[in-house]
Design a protein around this motif. Sequence first.
Motif, PDB file in Angstrom:
ATOM      1  N   ASP A  39     -41.741  -1.797 -14.700  1.00 17.05           N
ATOM      2  CA  ASP A  39     -40.353  -1.493 -14.345  1.00 17.05           C
ATOM      3  C   ASP A  39     -40.374  -0.418 -13.256  1.00 17.05           C
ATOM      4  N   SER A  40     -39.208  -0.021 -12.797  1.00 19.41           N
ATOM      5  CA  SER A  40     -39.118   0.934 -11.688  1.00 19.41           C
ATOM      6  C   SER A  40     -39.606   2.331 -12.075  1.00 19.41           C
ATOM      7  N   LEU A 116     -40.492  -4.894 -11.324  1.00 19.89           N
ATOM      8  CA  LEU A 116     -39.170  -5.510 -11.403  1.00 19.89           C
ATOM      9  C   LEU A 116     -38.111  -4.523 -10.944  1.00 19.89           C
ATOM     10  N   ALA A 117     -37.174  -5.018 -10.178  1.00 17.72           N
ATOM     11  CA  ALA A 117     -35.999  -4.215  -9.838  1.00 17.72           C
ATOM     12  C   ALA A 117     -35.199  -3.996 -11.119  1.00 17.72           C
ATOM     13  N   PRO A 118     -34.411  -2.934 -11.199  1.00 12.24           N
ATOM     14  CA  PRO A 118     -33.623  -2.695 -12.421  1.00 12.24           C
ATOM     15  C   PRO A 118     -32.789  -3.912 -12.847  1.00 12.24           C
ATOM     16  N   ALA A 119     -32.210  -4.619 -11.907  1.00 12.68           N
ATOM     17  CA  ALA A 119     -31.402  -5.798 -12.263  1.00 12.68           C
ATOM     18  C   ALA A 119     -32.277  -6.894 -12.869  1.00 12.68           C
ATOM     19  N   GLN A 120     -33.497  -7.062 -12.357  1.00 12.55           N
ATOM     20  CA  GLN A 120     -34.416  -8.061 -12.923  1.00 12.55           C
ATOM     21  C   GLN A 120     -34.811  -7.677 -14.346  1.00 12.55           C
TER      22      GLN A 120
END
Length: 176
Positions: A39-40, A116-120
Motif C-alpha cells: 500500500d502507499s 497500490l494507490a489508495p483507491a485501488q
Amino acid sequence: MNSVEPLYRRDSEAWKRHLAEGNAIQARKRVGADALVFDSEGRILVVDPNYKPDWDLPGGMAEANEPADVALGRELAEELHLHIPPDHLNLLCVDWVAPHGPWDDSLMFVFDAGILAPAQAAALRIGDGELDAYEFCTLDQVQCRLRPYVWNRVHAALTARDDNQVAYLHNGEQPW
C-alpha cells in the motif's frame, strides 16, 4: 564416414512419439505464484485463507499449462478483484519446495505486484470462497502471521527487490 541422420529429420511423427513418451514419464511439478503487494504506506498485503491454518501472501496455484505470472493475475482477480496485468509483475524469487506430506515437490514464484494507490487498496474485495480476510501489515506483523518458511521466502523476495535481483531458494533457504 558413415553418419546416421537424426530421427527427427527422418521421421517427424516418430520423433513426436518419442517426445510424447518422454513427456509421459518425466516429473511434473506443481507451480504456485504469490504477490508482494504494497500500500502507499509500505505495508504488505496478506490474506487469511480459510483452507490453511496461517495467513499467506495473495496468489495461488497454477492450472495445467498455465504460466506462473498468468496464474497470479488470475488468482488476484478471483480472490481480491485486483487486476494486475502480467507485464506489471516483476519476478523476485523462485523457491523449490521439497516433497512434504502428500505433496510432490513444487516451484513457488514470488512477484512484485507494486504499490497500490489508495483507491485501488480501498477497492479490494474478497471474491471467491477461499479467503476469510485480507490486511495490509507491517513487516513485523507479516513475519508473525506467516509460516516460517513462507516468511523466509518473503524476506528473500524483499531483499531481491532491494538489490534488483532474483532470489533462488530451496525450501525457503539459499541452497549455497
